[in-house]
Design a protein around this motif. Structure first.
Motif, short mmCIF file in Angstrom:
data_model
loop_
_atom_site.label_atom_id
_atom_site.label_comp_id
_atom_site.label_asym_id
_atom_site.label_seq_id
_atom_site.Cartn_x
_atom_site.Cartn_y
_atom_site.Cartn_z
N THR A 74 0.84 -1.20 0.00
CA THR A 74 0.00 0.00 0.00
C THR A 74 0.87 1.25 0.00
OG1 THR A 74 -1.85 -1.12 1.10
CG2 THR A 74 -1.78 1.28 1.26
N SER A 75 1.99 1.21 0.71
CA SER A 75 2.91 2.35 0.65
C SER A 75 3.53 2.46 -0.73
CB SER A 75 4.00 2.22 1.73
OG SER A 75 4.88 1.14 1.43
N HIS A 78 1.39 4.61 -2.97
CA HIS A 78 1.69 6.04 -2.81
C HIS A 78 2.91 6.44 -3.64
CE1 HIS A 78 -1.10 7.28 0.41
NE2 HIS A 78 -0.98 6.03 0.86
N GLN A 79 3.95 5.63 -3.59
CA GLN A 79 5.19 5.96 -4.28
C GLN A 79 5.04 5.94 -5.80
OE1 GLN A 79 8.75 3.90 -2.79
NE2 GLN A 79 7.58 3.34 -0.96
N LEU A 81 2.12 6.54 -7.61
CA LEU A 81 0.95 7.24 -8.18
C LEU A 81 1.33 8.06 -9.41
CD1 LEU A 81 -1.22 8.41 -5.14
CD2 LEU A 81 -1.78 6.72 -6.90
N HIS A 97 -9.61 1.77 -4.72
CA HIS A 97 -8.46 1.09 -4.13
C HIS A 97 -8.97 0.03 -3.16
CE1 HIS A 97 -5.46 0.46 -0.84
NE2 HIS A 97 -4.70 0.24 -1.89
N ASP A 101 -5.25 0.14 4.97
CA ASP A 101 -4.90 1.56 4.96
C ASP A 101 -5.41 2.26 3.70
OD1 ASP A 101 -3.88 3.82 6.16
OD2 ASP A 101 -1.87 3.58 5.31
N SER A 104 -5.73 6.20 3.44
CA SER A 104 -4.60 7.04 3.06
C SER A 104 -4.49 7.16 1.54
CB SER A 104 -3.29 6.47 3.63
OG SER A 104 -2.95 5.24 3.02
N VAL A 105 -4.77 6.07 0.84
CA VAL A 105 -4.71 6.10 -0.62
C VAL A 105 -5.85 6.95 -1.19
CG1 VAL A 105 -4.79 4.70 -2.72
CG2 VAL A 105 -3.59 3.85 -0.70
N ARG A 108 -5.19 10.62 -0.67
CA ARG A 108 -4.17 11.10 -1.62
C ARG A 108 -4.76 11.29 -3.01
NH1 ARG A 108 1.39 9.91 -2.43
NH2 ARG A 108 2.09 11.15 -4.23
#
Length: 262
Positions: A74-75, A78-79, A81, A97, A101, A104-105, A108
């Protein structure tokens, strides 16, 4: 990174001697302790069994991932996108998504221009912050068991992004979940999965956490996609890899770009 089905080739210690008298004393004292240990073990097994039927909590999933030396996919979402926007362009205007978590996505994505976003949390939404609670109240994020049909109409979203979710499903449930994820997408499906971990790390995690993630190889996934008639989106794969290469991005997860069922 992703691998193409046709054009892509990838992705005891020795016991010390103990005096006989001490051994007899130890045995007599350890009997009640052994009974307590067996009771605790039985309780642990019951809890593990209940989790195997109902799904793990988000905290359990995160703990296993860290223990196994894995990376939160999931992190990784973010990296990447920026790379996803380069690869999908206008297809990023209505995104779902699915994964831990997810708040958070979604938060963003909602900051991006001309982008609507929704999220499905496959584990729980009990311990979340105020921002996530707001998204839940607005109906943008919900908890749902992804082993069952999703509460959305066909092609409700242009793009579906999945992370840290499919690694915990057996093929039996994957056979239900993947077609369902494709059903609700109109233009594509992006899957982030963990890399396989060494056998020693996997075995070490079993006694402590009950059931580890099924970290599969890229070749396993490619065969599975072919068997389920899911085709690679070669154009999106190429654009994503080109954008990632320009930023010298080193993937912590496998990324697969698939076409939606038509």
């Amino acid at each position: 990174m992703s691998r193409r089905p046709v054009s892509l080739a990838r992705r005891v210690a020795d016991s010390a001697s103990i005096p006989f008298g001490i051994t007899l004393q130890s045995k007599s004292r350890s009997t009640p302790l052994l009974s307590v240990g067996l009771v605790l073990l039985g309780a642990f097994l019951l809890i593990a069994y209940s989790y195997s039927g109902s799904g793990w909590s988000r905290g359990d999933i995160d703990t296993v991932s860290k223990f196994q030396g894995g990376v939160s996919c999931t992190s990784e979402v973010h990296q990447t996108l920026l790379f996803l926007k380069k690869a999908y362009g206008d297809s990023m205007h209505k995104v779902l998504h699915v994964g831990p978590d997810t708040c958070s996505v979604v938060s963003r994505l909602l900051k991006e221009e001309d982008t609507e976003a929704w999220g499905v949390e496959p584990y729980d939404l009990d311990d979340v912050d105020d921002q996530c609670k707001t998204l839940v109240r607005k109906g943008l994020v919900r908890a749902a068991d992804i082993k069952f049909p999703l509460p959305y109409r066909a092609k409700s979203f242009s793009l579906v992004i999945v992370s840290d979710a499919l690694d915990y499903l057996s093929p039996r449930y994957l056979n239900r979940t993947l077609p369902e994820l494709s059903r609700v997408s109109s233009e594509g499906l992006v899957i982030f999965t963990g890399f396989p971990v060494p056998q020693r790390a996997r075995a070490a995690g079993i006694p402590k956490f009950g059931r580890p993630a099924k970290m599969r190889s890229s070749s396993w996934w490619i065969r599975y996609f072919v068997q389920t008639s899911l085709e690679e989106n070669e154009s999106a794969t190429k654009k994503f890899e080109q954008a990632a290469a320009k930023r010298s991005y080193k993937p912590g997860c496998q990324v697969f770009h698939l076409k939606s069922y038509h």
